[in-house]
Design a protein around this motif. Structure first.
Motif, mmCIF file in Angstrom:
data_model
loop_
_atom_site.group_PDB
_atom_site.id
_atom_site.type_symbol
_atom_site.label_atom_id
_atom_site.label_comp_id
_atom_site.label_asym_id
_atom_site.label_seq_id
_atom_site.Cartn_x
_atom_site.Cartn_y
_atom_site.Cartn_z
ATOM 1 N N ALA A 167 5.178 12.712 -3.603
ATOM 2 C CA ALA A 167 3.740 13.011 -3.713
ATOM 3 C C ALA A 167 3.494 14.494 -3.456
ATOM 4 C CB ALA A 167 2.955 12.143 -2.724
ATOM 5 N N LYS A 168 4.225 15.035 -2.483
ATOM 6 C CA LYS A 168 4.047 16.463 -2.135
ATOM 7 C C LYS A 168 4.393 17.358 -3.326
ATOM 8 C CE LYS A 168 4.904 17.011 2.153
ATOM 9 N NZ LYS A 168 5.792 16.898 3.296
ATOM 10 N N GLU A 169 5.435 16.978 -4.082
ATOM 11 C CA GLU A 169 5.825 17.840 -5.207
ATOM 12 C C GLU A 169 5.117 17.454 -6.509
ATOM 13 O OE1 GLU A 169 10.098 15.816 -6.582
ATOM 14 O OE2 GLU A 169 10.017 17.313 -4.964
ATOM 15 N N GLY A 170 4.178 16.543 -6.433
ATOM 16 C CA GLY A 170 3.356 16.206 -7.591
ATOM 17 C C GLY A 170 3.950 15.151 -8.512
ATOM 18 N N ALA A 171 5.065 14.535 -8.076
ATOM 19 C CA ALA A 171 5.681 13.502 -8.918
ATOM 20 C C ALA A 171 4.934 12.172 -8.827
ATOM 21 C CB ALA A 171 7.149 13.311 -8.523
ATOM 22 N N LEU A 172 4.081 12.048 -7.806
ATOM 23 C CA LEU A 172 3.178 10.892 -7.726
ATOM 24 C C LEU A 172 1.768 11.441 -7.765
ATOM 25 C CD1 LEU A 172 4.738 8.804 -4.804
ATOM 26 C CD2 LEU A 172 4.752 8.202 -7.235
ATOM 27 N N SER A 173 0.900 10.773 -8.508
ATOM 28 C CA SER A 173 -0.475 11.268 -8.578
ATOM 29 C C SER A 173 -1.436 10.091 -8.740
ATOM 30 C CB SER A 173 -0.615 12.228 -9.767
ATOM 31 O OG SER A 173 -0.619 11.486 -10.964
ATOM 32 N N LEU A 186 0.848 6.072 -13.795
ATOM 33 C CA LEU A 186 2.171 5.538 -14.131
ATOM 34 C C LEU A 186 2.480 4.367 -13.207
ATOM 35 C CD1 LEU A 186 4.183 8.885 -14.454
ATOM 36 C CD2 LEU A 186 2.998 7.587 -16.245
ATOM 37 N N PRO A 187 3.452 3.527 -13.602
ATOM 38 C CA PRO A 187 3.837 2.423 -12.715
ATOM 39 C C PRO A 187 4.200 2.897 -11.304
ATOM 40 C CG PRO A 187 4.776 2.081 -14.886
ATOM 41 C CD PRO A 187 4.127 3.432 -14.918
ATOM 42 N N CYS A 188 4.872 4.069 -11.199
ATOM 43 C CA CYS A 188 5.254 4.548 -9.858
ATOM 44 C C CYS A 188 4.022 4.933 -9.041
ATOM 45 C CB CYS A 188 6.247 5.704 -9.945
ATOM 46 S SG CYS A 188 5.629 7.174 -10.780
ATOM 47 N N ASP A 189 2.997 5.486 -9.687
ATOM 48 C CA ASP A 189 1.765 5.841 -8.960
ATOM 49 C C ASP A 189 1.119 4.580 -8.382
ATOM 50 O OD1 ASP A 189 1.996 8.540 -9.834
ATOM 51 O OD2 ASP A 189 0.971 8.048 -11.709
ATOM 52 N N ILE A 190 1.065 3.558 -9.230
ATOM 53 C CA ILE A 190 0.433 2.292 -8.823
ATOM 54 C C ILE A 190 1.234 1.651 -7.694
ATOM 55 C CG2 ILE A 190 -0.189 -0.030 -9.633
ATOM 56 C CD1 ILE A 190 -0.240 1.275 -12.516
ATOM 57 N N ALA A 191 2.553 1.587 -7.887
ATOM 58 C CA ALA A 191 3.413 0.906 -6.901
ATOM 59 C C ALA A 191 3.372 1.625 -5.556
ATOM 60 C CB ALA A 191 4.845 0.831 -7.432
ATOM 61 N N ALA A 192 3.394 2.969 -5.588
ATOM 62 C CA ALA A 192 3.396 3.731 -4.334
ATOM 63 C C ALA A 192 2.077 3.542 -3.589
ATOM 64 C CB ALA A 192 3.638 5.207 -4.623
ATOM 65 N N ALA A 193 0.968 3.674 -4.310
ATOM 66 C CA ALA A 193 -0.348 3.552 -3.658
ATOM 67 C C ALA A 193 -0.536 2.154 -3.082
ATOM 68 C CB ALA A 193 -1.454 3.877 -4.664
ATOM 69 N N ILE A 194 -0.077 1.153 -3.816
ATOM 70 C CA ILE A 194 -0.266 -0.225 -3.354
ATOM 71 C C ILE A 194 0.660 -0.529 -2.172
ATOM 72 C CG2 ILE A 194 0.129 -2.633 -4.037
ATOM 73 C CD1 ILE A 194 -1.325 -1.945 -6.655
ATOM 74 N N ALA A 195 1.884 -0.039 -2.223
ATOM 75 C CA ALA A 195 2.800 -0.249 -1.089
ATOM 76 C C ALA A 195 2.225 0.403 0.167
ATOM 77 C CB ALA A 195 4.180 0.328 -1.406
ATOM 78 N N PRO A 233 1.995 5.114 10.505
ATOM 79 C CA PRO A 233 0.864 5.991 10.829
ATOM 80 C C PRO A 233 0.595 6.992 9.698
ATOM 81 C CG PRO A 233 2.810 6.596 12.127
ATOM 82 C CD PRO A 233 3.164 5.347 11.386
ATOM 83 N N ALA A 234 -0.652 7.123 9.319
ATOM 84 C CA ALA A 234 -1.014 7.936 8.142
ATOM 85 C C ALA A 234 -0.602 9.395 8.309
ATOM 86 C CB ALA A 234 -2.510 7.829 7.883
ATOM 87 N N GLU A 235 -0.654 9.905 9.537
ATOM 88 C CA GLU A 235 -0.374 11.344 9.729
ATOM 89 C C GLU A 235 1.093 11.681 9.478
ATOM 90 O OE1 GLU A 235 -1.717 9.303 11.920
ATOM 91 O OE2 GLU A 235 -0.492 9.257 13.741
ATOM 92 N N ARG A 236 1.968 10.680 9.480
ATOM 93 C CA ARG A 236 3.399 10.973 9.264
ATOM 94 C C ARG A 236 3.723 11.173 7.782
ATOM 95 N NH1 ARG A 236 8.443 7.519 11.847
ATOM 96 N NH2 ARG A 236 10.044 8.436 10.504
ATOM 97 N N TRP A 237 2.909 10.605 6.898
ATOM 98 C CA TRP A 237 3.163 10.715 5.449
ATOM 99 C C TRP A 237 1.861 11.154 4.744
ATOM 100 C CZ3 TRP A 237 4.990 6.382 8.266
ATOM 101 C CH2 TRP A 237 6.385 6.393 8.479
ATOM 102 N N PRO A 238 1.392 12.373 5.034
ATOM 103 C CA PRO A 238 0.053 12.778 4.570
ATOM 104 C C PRO A 238 -0.087 12.875 3.053
ATOM 105 C CG PRO A 238 1.220 14.638 5.601
ATOM 106 C CD PRO A 238 2.051 13.419 5.852
ATOM 107 N N ALA A 255 -2.670 10.686 0.918
ATOM 108 C CA ALA A 255 -3.697 11.304 0.066
ATOM 109 C C ALA A 255 -3.610 10.762 -1.361
ATOM 110 C CB ALA A 255 -3.523 12.824 0.071
ATOM 111 N N GLN A 256 -2.396 10.619 -1.874
ATOM 112 C CA GLN A 256 -2.231 10.070 -3.237
ATOM 113 C C GLN A 256 -2.801 8.656 -3.302
ATOM 114 O OE1 GLN A 256 0.192 7.476 -4.143
ATOM 115 N NE2 GLN A 256 -0.064 7.607 -6.367
ATOM 116 N N ALA A 257 -2.488 7.867 -2.267
ATOM 117 C CA ALA A 257 -2.968 6.474 -2.258
ATOM 118 C C ALA A 257 -4.492 6.432 -2.143
ATOM 119 C CB ALA A 257 -2.313 5.718 -1.106
ATOM 120 N N ALA A 258 -5.044 7.304 -1.312
ATOM 121 C CA ALA A 258 -6.511 7.329 -1.152
ATOM 122 C C ALA A 258 -7.182 7.676 -2.480
ATOM 123 C CB ALA A 258 -6.905 8.335 -0.072
#
Ligand SMILES: N[C@@H](CCC(=O)N[C@@H](CS)C(=O)NCC(=O)O)C(=O)O
Length: 202
Positions: free
Chosen positions: A140-146, A152-161, A174-179, A183-186
């Motif tokens: 997510a940090k490098e923009g591969a998830l958005s 994309l399927p990976c965006d959906i799967a990551a946000a839902i997980a 904890p949300a602060e460990r994977w900001p 943010a992508q999921a939000a």
């Protein structure tokens, strides 16, 4: 088509969001694999969520196969066409599914009586979950998830997980460990398609 299972399942929710994005109409029935076992068994003797009952009456288990059926019906997929992007999507989707699997495993371990819990196993699955979340956060940090414009399927799967982790096991996620992932999921959760299939509808 009838999609059976509760939306607090990351697999049911992933299938539902994908169906909507593929313009495949599905009816949804919120049946719990635990609280409504008999009702579920009558639909699918395996009592697995999600279960899909196709228009022909065939029952399909396993979210990836259900999504494959949606793709067959739609005649298209959400995966990128270009091969490097496609591979990246497959890899990230797999990581997100492992994250969901481990979060489910952690939740199920908590259903055991204290005396029947095995600490080394619990530590293993928490470490596996954290590794998956580290990888998704880096992506997510490098923009591969958005959060689109083309999901994309990976965006959906990551946000839902991630949403599932925060819903059922917030203490180990904890949300602060994977900001970046948070943010992508939000951003995904703010989209109409995610609001159509909210995790806590029931
Ligand atoms: N690999 C399956 C996992 C589905 C899964 O484990 N679903 C859970 C609900 S979140 C379930 O059916 N649990 C009941 C059971 O496994 O007996 C998929 O992708 O559909």
């Amino acid at each position: 088509m009838l999609l059976v299972g509760m939306l607090d399942s990351p697999y049911v929710r992933r299938a539902a969001v994908t169906a909507t994005l593929l313009d495949v109409p599905v009816e949804h029935r919120s049946v719990s694999v635990f609280r409504h076992m008999d009702e579920f068994r009558a639909i699918n003797p395996l009592i697995k969520a999600p279960s899909l009952v196709t228009d022909a009456g065939t029952v399909i288990s396993e979210s990836l196969l259900i999504i494959q059926h949606f793709e067959d019906v739609a005649g298209r997929s959400l995966r990128p066409v270009e091969s490097a992007a496609r591979e990246r999507d497959l890899a990230l989707t797999g990581i997100a599914i492992v994250a969901a699997d481990k979060a489910v495993a952690i939740e199920y371990e908590r259903k055991r009586p204290e005396a029947q819990r095995y600490a080394p196993w619990q530590e293993r699955i928490v470490t596996q979950l954290h590794t998956a979340l580290d990888l998704l956060d880096a992506a997510a940090k490098e923009g591969a998830l958005s959060a689109g414009p083309e999901l994309l399927p990976c965006d959906i799967a990551a946000a839902i997980a991630w949403g599932f982790c925060r819903f059922v096991i917030p203490d180990v996620a904890p949300a602060e460990r994977w900001p970046a992932l948070a943010a992508q999921a939000a951003a995904c959760e703010a989209l109409e398609v995610f609001k159509t299939w909210p995790i806590d509808r029931e």
